[in-house]
Write a protein that holds these residues in place. Sequence first.
Motif, short mmCIF file in Angstrom:
data_model
loop_
_atom_site.label_atom_id
_atom_site.label_comp_id
_atom_site.label_asym_id
_atom_site.label_seq_id
_atom_site.Cartn_x
_atom_site.Cartn_y
_atom_site.Cartn_z
N ASP A 197 17.15 38.43 -32.26
CA ASP A 197 16.86 37.24 -33.07
C ASP A 197 15.61 37.48 -33.90
O ASP A 197 14.64 38.05 -33.39
CB ASP A 197 16.69 35.98 -32.22
CG ASP A 197 16.86 34.71 -33.05
OD1 ASP A 197 17.88 34.02 -32.87
OD2 ASP A 197 16.00 34.43 -33.93
N THR A 253 19.47 24.92 -33.11
CA THR A 253 19.46 24.48 -31.71
C THR A 253 18.21 23.65 -31.39
O THR A 253 18.27 22.73 -30.58
CB THR A 253 19.56 25.72 -30.78
OG1 THR A 253 20.79 26.38 -31.10
CG2 THR A 253 19.52 25.35 -29.32
N ALA A 265 18.01 41.23 -38.21
CA ALA A 265 19.14 42.12 -38.47
C ALA A 265 19.44 42.15 -39.96
O ALA A 265 19.48 41.11 -40.62
CB ALA A 265 20.36 41.63 -37.70
N GLU A 319 28.94 23.49 -37.17
CA GLU A 319 28.45 22.27 -37.84
C GLU A 319 27.67 21.39 -36.86
O GLU A 319 26.72 21.87 -36.28
CB GLU A 319 29.64 21.52 -38.49
CG GLU A 319 29.28 20.92 -39.86
CD GLU A 319 28.74 19.52 -39.78
OE1 GLU A 319 28.57 18.97 -38.71
OE2 GLU A 319 28.48 18.94 -40.87
N THR A 336 27.53 20.97 -28.08
CA THR A 336 28.70 20.59 -27.29
C THR A 336 29.57 21.81 -27.00
O THR A 336 29.97 22.06 -25.86
CB THR A 336 29.55 19.56 -28.06
OG1 THR A 336 28.73 18.41 -28.32
CG2 THR A 336 30.77 19.13 -27.25
C1 LIG Z 1 19.93 17.10 -36.91
C2 LIG Z 1 20.97 17.79 -36.09
C3 LIG Z 1 21.51 17.14 -34.97
C4 LIG Z 1 22.49 17.78 -34.22
N1 LIG Z 1 22.98 17.13 -33.11
C5 LIG Z 1 23.93 17.75 -32.35
C6 LIG Z 1 24.43 17.11 -31.19
O1 LIG Z 1 24.00 16.03 -30.82
N2 LIG Z 1 25.42 17.74 -30.49
C7 LIG Z 1 25.92 18.95 -30.86
O2 LIG Z 1 26.85 19.45 -30.21
N3 LIG Z 1 25.43 19.60 -31.94
C8 LIG Z 1 24.45 19.03 -32.69
N4 LIG Z 1 23.98 19.65 -33.82
C9 LIG Z 1 24.53 20.95 -34.20
C10 LIG Z 1 23.91 22.06 -33.37
O3 LIG Z 1 22.50 21.94 -33.39
C11 LIG Z 1 24.34 23.42 -33.94
O4 LIG Z 1 25.74 23.44 -34.13
C12 LIG Z 1 23.97 24.53 -32.97
O5 LIG Z 1 22.60 24.48 -32.64
C13 LIG Z 1 24.33 25.89 -33.55
O6 LIG Z 1 23.83 26.87 -32.68
P1 LIG Z 1 23.83 28.39 -33.14
O7 LIG Z 1 23.36 29.17 -31.97
O8 LIG Z 1 25.15 28.72 -33.74
O9 LIG Z 1 22.81 28.43 -34.36
P2 LIG Z 1 21.22 28.46 -34.38
O10 LIG Z 1 20.62 27.62 -33.31
O11 LIG Z 1 20.82 28.16 -35.78
O12 LIG Z 1 20.88 29.96 -34.01
C14 LIG Z 1 21.09 31.02 -34.90
C15 LIG Z 1 20.01 32.05 -34.63
O13 LIG Z 1 20.29 33.20 -35.42
C16 LIG Z 1 19.06 33.74 -35.82
N5 LIG Z 1 19.31 34.57 -37.00
C17 LIG Z 1 19.87 34.20 -38.18
N6 LIG Z 1 19.95 35.25 -39.01
C18 LIG Z 1 19.44 36.31 -38.34
C19 LIG Z 1 19.24 37.68 -38.67
N7 LIG Z 1 19.59 38.17 -39.86
N8 LIG Z 1 18.68 38.50 -37.75
C20 LIG Z 1 18.31 38.02 -36.53
N9 LIG Z 1 18.48 36.74 -36.16
C21 LIG Z 1 19.04 35.89 -37.06
C22 LIG Z 1 18.17 32.55 -36.10
O14 LIG Z 1 16.80 32.88 -36.00
C23 LIG Z 1 18.62 31.57 -34.99
O15 LIG Z 1 17.79 31.63 -33.86
C24 LIG Z 1 22.97 19.07 -34.59
C25 LIG Z 1 22.41 19.72 -35.68
C26 LIG Z 1 21.40 19.10 -36.43
C27 LIG Z 1 20.81 19.83 -37.59
#
Ligand SMILES: Cc1cc2nc3c(=O)[nH]c(=O)nc-3n(C[C@H](O)[C@H](O)[C@H](O)COP(=O)(O)OP(=O)(O)OC[C@H]3O[C@@H](n4cnc5c(N)ncnc54)[C@H](O)[C@@H]3O)c2cc1C
Length: 377
Positions: free
Chosen positions: A35, A44, A173, A334, A339
């Motif tokens: 990351d 997150t 990355a 999204e 969840t």
């Molecule tokens: C305001 C808000 C409220 C929400 N409420 C809810 C809810 O109540 N319930 C629910 O289910 N979902 C909710 N969501 C959605 C949820 O937060 C996201 O769908 C979820 O966190 C996605 O997780 P992820 O691990 O895919 O992405 P992220 O948490 O964004 O993690 C992606 C990671 O990839 C890393 N990264 C990116 N590019 C690179 C790279 N090139 N090299 C190395 N690392 C990289 C980033 O640093 C990051 O740490 C909400 C979102 C928002 C914005």
Amino acid sequence: MSLAAYDVAIVGAGIVGAACADEFARRGMRIAVVDRDQIASGATSAGMGHIVTMDDSEAQFALTRYSQQLWQKLRDELPIDVEYEQCGTIWVAADAEEMEEVRRKHDYYGERAVPTEVLDAQALRRLEPNLRAELVGGLLVPQDLVINPPCAARFLMERAQKHGAKLHLDRSAAQAGQGKVRMTDGFEIMANIVVNAAGAYAGELTPGVEIKKRKGHLVITDRYPGFLQHQLVELGYLKSAHSISSDSVAFNVQPRRTGQILIGSSRQYGAEHREVDSEILSRMLRRAHEYMPGLAQMSTLRARTGFRAATPDKLPLIGPWPGDESLFLATGHEGLGITTALATARILVDQITGTKPEIPIEPYLPSRAAKEPAHAE
Ligand SMILES: Cc1cc2nc3c(=O)[nH]c(=O)nc-3n(C[C@H](O)[C@H](O)[C@H](O)COP(=O)(O)OP(=O)(O)OC[C@H]3O[C@@H](n4cnc5c(N)ncnc54)[C@H](O)[C@@H]3O)c2cc1C
């Protein structure tokens, strides 16, 4: 330079990458996670942590329900800071048309063995006396729950590490696929499988993946124990979440174990910066005050923003990416990635290990979204 060979290299240490690392590592695979920031530093850390069964489509229902059940099974293992609370959701109806939607949802969930209860105006008021008086009713979904997303991600990642996963933080990355992750500093991690779990930034690593950033805001109040008992969401939220072009806000509030209240939420396309947008924040708070006037008296501690990873068909991308047999996607969740993280990890690992998944996986396969086969650089 190539130092280590892994079974799986995961880009992204958000809740989705953490859940995948945990699932792979517990099945005995050698895992590396990369990351560019810290664990849970992306969407997150902005997520509300509402673990909610949704019914926009059969595929969305299947994934959210399955994942919610996985969270329920994990309950006893979660540390206290994850603040698991089965507070239930109330979908709040403001008028007769929204009450129709309450009944439709009640039937839909009932047919699929999800318990719900239709609330009239009086019952709604009894359960949540701080809602404004004119609301006409709602739907209580008692099995919905809430967690603290960053703490949950850290728990999953630490469990993966206990099973041997190696974590590379503050490493960006530049390329993921063709059996390796190459960092911007030239360091390479070789792996049989590469998982792109980079959330809203997944498209930068895998050209051809259609992910749009959908910015969201969240406000956290001071402690007001007892003010709110359930996650409350206006039924108009569905219109807001479905809107594909305009900025939108909806009433969505969550009680935390600390007595704090999370106030959401907003959705914006085309907003690329992380700063708080005071105009949309005011709109969001005005909406919340309309539904719960007492919120206007509360002191707020901070506002957070994050980028949801939106796909055109509103379903995540979980599975192999055409054109590169080492590359798998786990992104595009999204507003439902907290969840659905556990189910995402489970069905991804099932696909890779040849295990029969517990739900049909076709709706989530990235091949549906591949504009053209990905090419190696
Ligand atoms: C305001 C808000 C409220 C929400 N409420 C809810 C809810 O109540 N319930 C629910 O289910 N979902 C909710 N969501 C959605 C949820 O937060 C996201 O769908 C979820 O966190 C996605 O997780 P992820 O691990 O895919 O992405 P992220 O948490 O964004 O993690 C992606 C990671 O990839 C890393 N990264 C990116 N590019 C690179 C790279 N090139 N090299 C190395 N690392 C990289 C980033 O640093 C990051 O740490 C909400 C979102 C928002 C914005």
